[in-house]
Design a protein around this motif. Structure first.
Motif, PDB file in Angstrom:
ATOM      1  N   PRO A  90       0.183  -1.316  -0.470  1.00  0.00           N
ATOM      2  CA  PRO A  90      -0.264  -0.179  -0.040  1.00  0.00           C
ATOM      3  C   PRO A  90       0.680   1.721  -0.059  1.00  0.00           C
ATOM      4  O   PRO A  90       2.080   0.914   0.069  1.00  0.00           O
ATOM      5  CB  PRO A  90      -0.790  -0.282   0.896  1.00  0.00           C
ATOM      6  CG  PRO A  90       0.335  -0.971   1.890  1.00  0.00           C
ATOM      7  CD  PRO A  90       0.696  -2.019   0.913  1.00  0.00           C
ATOM      8  N   ASP A  91       0.686   2.601  -0.481  1.00  0.00           N
ATOM      9  CA  ASP A  91       1.029   3.741  -0.419  1.00  0.00           C
ATOM     10  C   ASP A  91       2.272   3.390  -1.464  1.00  0.00           C
ATOM     11  O   ASP A  91       3.014   4.131  -0.754  1.00  0.00           O
ATOM     12  CB  ASP A  91       0.918   4.088   1.101  1.00  0.00           C
ATOM     13  CG  ASP A  91       0.179   3.941   1.637  1.00  0.00           C
ATOM     14  OD1 ASP A  91      -0.529   4.822   1.314  1.00  0.00           O
ATOM     15  OD2 ASP A  91      -0.246   3.983   2.820  1.00  0.00           O
ATOM     16  N   LEU A  92       2.503   2.683  -2.421  1.00  0.00           N
ATOM     17  CA  LEU A  92       3.575   3.081  -3.657  1.00  0.00           C
ATOM     18  C   LEU A  92       3.139   3.589  -3.980  1.00  0.00           C
ATOM     19  O   LEU A  92       2.439   3.584  -5.053  1.00  0.00           O
ATOM     20  CB  LEU A  92       3.260   1.068  -4.062  1.00  0.00           C
ATOM     21  CG  LEU A  92       4.345   0.579  -4.840  1.00  0.00           C
ATOM     22  CD1 LEU A  92       6.006   0.712  -3.995  1.00  0.00           C
ATOM     23  CD2 LEU A  92       4.320  -0.557  -5.277  1.00  0.00           C
ATOM     24  N   PHE A  93       4.560   4.597  -4.397  1.00  0.00           N
ATOM     25  CA  PHE A  93       4.829   5.308  -5.834  1.00  0.00           C
ATOM     26  C   PHE A  93       5.980   5.017  -6.479  1.00  0.00           C
ATOM     27  O   PHE A  93       7.178   4.458  -6.145  1.00  0.00           O
ATOM     28  CB  PHE A  93       4.787   6.513  -5.322  1.00  0.00           C
ATOM     29  CG  PHE A  93       3.590   6.889  -4.295  1.00  0.00           C
ATOM     30  CD1 PHE A  93       2.171   7.580  -4.705  1.00  0.00           C
ATOM     31  CD2 PHE A  93       2.977   6.694  -3.083  1.00  0.00           C
ATOM     32  CE1 PHE A  93       1.253   7.841  -4.162  1.00  0.00           C
ATOM     33  CE2 PHE A  93       2.255   7.317  -1.992  1.00  0.00           C
ATOM     34  CZ  PHE A  93       1.632   7.952  -2.747  1.00  0.00           C
ATOM     35  N   LYS A  94       6.331   5.565  -7.523  1.00  0.00           N
ATOM     36  CA  LYS A  94       6.959   4.915  -8.014  1.00  0.00           C
ATOM     37  C   LYS A  94       7.831   6.767  -8.858  1.00  0.00           C
ATOM     38  O   LYS A  94       6.678   8.000  -8.807  1.00  0.00           O
ATOM     39  CB  LYS A  94       6.362   5.398 -10.213  1.00  0.00           C
ATOM     40  CG  LYS A  94       8.060   4.928 -11.000  1.00  0.00           C
ATOM     41  CD  LYS A  94       7.010   4.060 -12.375  1.00  0.00           C
ATOM     42  CE  LYS A  94       8.557   3.687 -12.671  1.00  0.00           C
ATOM     43  NZ  LYS A  94       8.127   2.920 -14.260  1.00  0.00           N
ATOM     44  N   VAL A  95       8.843   7.052  -8.732  1.00  0.00           N
ATOM     45  CA  VAL A  95       9.937   8.045  -8.433  1.00  0.00           C
ATOM     46  C   VAL A  95       9.753   8.672 -10.251  1.00  0.00           C
ATOM     47  O   VAL A  95      10.551   7.933 -10.852  1.00  0.00           O
ATOM     48  CB  VAL A  95      10.599   8.352  -7.982  1.00  0.00           C
ATOM     49  CG1 VAL A  95      11.522   9.369  -8.253  1.00  0.00           C
ATOM     50  CG2 VAL A  95      10.591   7.555  -6.649  1.00  0.00           C
ATOM     51  N   VAL A  96       8.606   9.489 -10.346  1.00  0.00           N
ATOM     52  CA  VAL A  96       8.748  10.368 -11.922  1.00  0.00           C
ATOM     53  C   VAL A  96      10.327  10.982 -12.566  1.00  0.00           C
ATOM     54  O   VAL A  96      10.985  10.600 -13.130  1.00  0.00           O
ATOM     55  CB  VAL A  96       7.131  10.645 -12.018  1.00  0.00           C
ATOM     56  CG1 VAL A  96       7.550  11.219 -13.846  1.00  0.00           C
ATOM     57  CG2 VAL A  96       6.589   9.686 -12.339  1.00  0.00           C
ATOM     58  N   LYS A  97       9.854  12.089 -11.724  1.00  0.00           N
ATOM     59  CA  LYS A  97      11.820  12.650 -11.736  1.00  0.00           C
ATOM     60  C   LYS A  97      11.406  13.078 -10.151  1.00  0.00           C
ATOM     61  O   LYS A  97      10.682  13.235  -9.784  1.00  0.00           O
ATOM     62  CB  LYS A  97      11.337  13.641 -12.678  1.00  0.00           C
ATOM     63  CG  LYS A  97       9.982  15.156 -12.369  1.00  0.00           C
ATOM     64  CD  LYS A  97      10.130  16.092 -13.405  1.00  0.00           C
ATOM     65  CE  LYS A  97       9.023  17.043 -12.519  1.00  0.00           C
ATOM     66  NZ  LYS A  97       9.033  17.971 -13.868  1.00  0.00           N
ATOM     67  N   VAL A  98      12.996  13.752 -10.043  1.00  0.00           N
ATOM     68  CA  VAL A  98      13.344  14.192  -8.902  1.00  0.00           C
ATOM     69  C   VAL A  98      14.139  16.045  -9.153  1.00  0.00           C
ATOM     70  O   VAL A  98      14.774  15.629  -9.810  1.00  0.00           O
ATOM     71  CB  VAL A  98      15.082  14.260  -7.726  1.00  0.00           C
ATOM     72  CG1 VAL A  98      15.329  14.215  -6.441  1.00  0.00           C
ATOM     73  CG2 VAL A  98      14.203  12.082  -7.650  1.00  0.00           C
ATOM     74  N   VAL A  99      13.714  16.899  -8.516  1.00  0.00           N
ATOM     75  CA  VAL A  99      13.979  18.473  -8.851  1.00  0.00           C
ATOM     76  C   VAL A  99      15.027  18.754  -7.483  1.00  0.00           C
ATOM     77  O   VAL A  99      14.263  18.853  -6.816  1.00  0.00           O
ATOM     78  CB  VAL A  99      12.427  19.197  -8.995  1.00  0.00           C
ATOM     79  CG1 VAL A  99      13.753  20.768  -8.984  1.00  0.00           C
ATOM     80  CG2 VAL A  99      11.814  18.238  -9.682  1.00  0.00           C
ATOM     81  N   ASP A 100      16.409  18.805  -8.093  1.00  0.00           N
ATOM     82  CA  ASP A 100      17.053  19.483  -6.387  1.00  0.00           C
ATOM     83  C   ASP A 100      17.205  20.668  -6.634  1.00  0.00           C
ATOM     84  O   ASP A 100      16.823  21.206  -6.971  1.00  0.00           O
ATOM     85  CB  ASP A 100      18.134  17.984  -7.175  1.00  0.00           C
ATOM     86  CG  ASP A 100      18.392  16.923  -7.212  1.00  0.00           C
ATOM     87  OD1 ASP A 100      18.304  16.120  -5.724  1.00  0.00           O
ATOM     88  OD2 ASP A 100      19.031  16.244  -8.018  1.00  0.00           O
ATOM     89  N   ASN A 101      17.441  21.014  -5.162  1.00  0.00           N
ATOM     90  CA  ASN A 101      18.109  22.267  -5.065  1.00  0.00           C
ATOM     91  C   ASN A 101      16.309  22.969  -4.813  1.00  0.00           C
ATOM     92  O   ASN A 101      16.782  24.811  -4.551  1.00  0.00           O
ATOM     93  CB  ASN A 101      18.957  22.832  -5.245  1.00  0.00           C
ATOM     94  CG  ASN A 101      19.978  22.409  -6.354  1.00  0.00           C
ATOM     95  OD1 ASN A 101      20.465  21.527  -5.232  1.00  0.00           O
ATOM     96  ND2 ASN A 101      20.541  22.562  -6.270  1.00  0.00           N
TER      97      ASN A 101
END
Length: 134
Positions: A90-101
């Motif tokens: 449950p509460d499973l997500f795929k990371v589509v993008k990471v925005v740094d800073n």
């Protein structure tokens, strides 16, 4: 009128009863004990701040795009753990993008969920897409 008696010399001091110290500790050793105690307290505080979260797995996860994460806990203190995308948790997500800073959640757009995280001095936003339960 009586005059006060002169202070006793060390030889005239009465013996300390059994089980009690005979004389107070020297000032030099008590200062060293205090300094040592302060140094130990500082070392413990630093270990808790920088080491304990990493040892207990409570440090934020800096996941990469394409990885899956579970998000648990309250909204104001979420816990993020990487996991297998086919786990069906449950509460499973795929990371589509990471925005740094940044902590700007609007960087992900309206179609994705966003989660701001900080790991040491790094700040970043995970843009997440919910994985359908199987």
């Amino acid at each position: 009128m009586t005059t006060p008696s002169a202070p006793l010399t060390p030889e005239q001091q009465p013996a300390a009863p059994e089980g009690q110290p005979a004389a107070p500790a020297k000032k030099g050793s008590s200062i060293l004990k205090k300094v040592g105690g302060v140094l130990v307290a500082i070392a413990i505080a630093l270990a808790v701040k920088f080491g304990l979260p990493h040892l207990t797995g409570e440090a934020p996860v800096h996941a990469k795009a394409g990885e899956c994460v579970t998000v648990t806990g309250p909204d104001n203190d979420p816990k993020v753990d990487t996991t297998d995308c086919s786990s069906g948790k449950p509460d499973l997500f795929k990371v589509v993008k990471v925005v740094d800073n940044t902590f700007d959640l609007n960087q992900c757009g309206p179609e994705l969920s966003a989660l701001a995280q900080q790991l040491n001095s790094d700040k970043f936003v995970l843009c997440l897409e919910e994985v359908a339960a199987k």
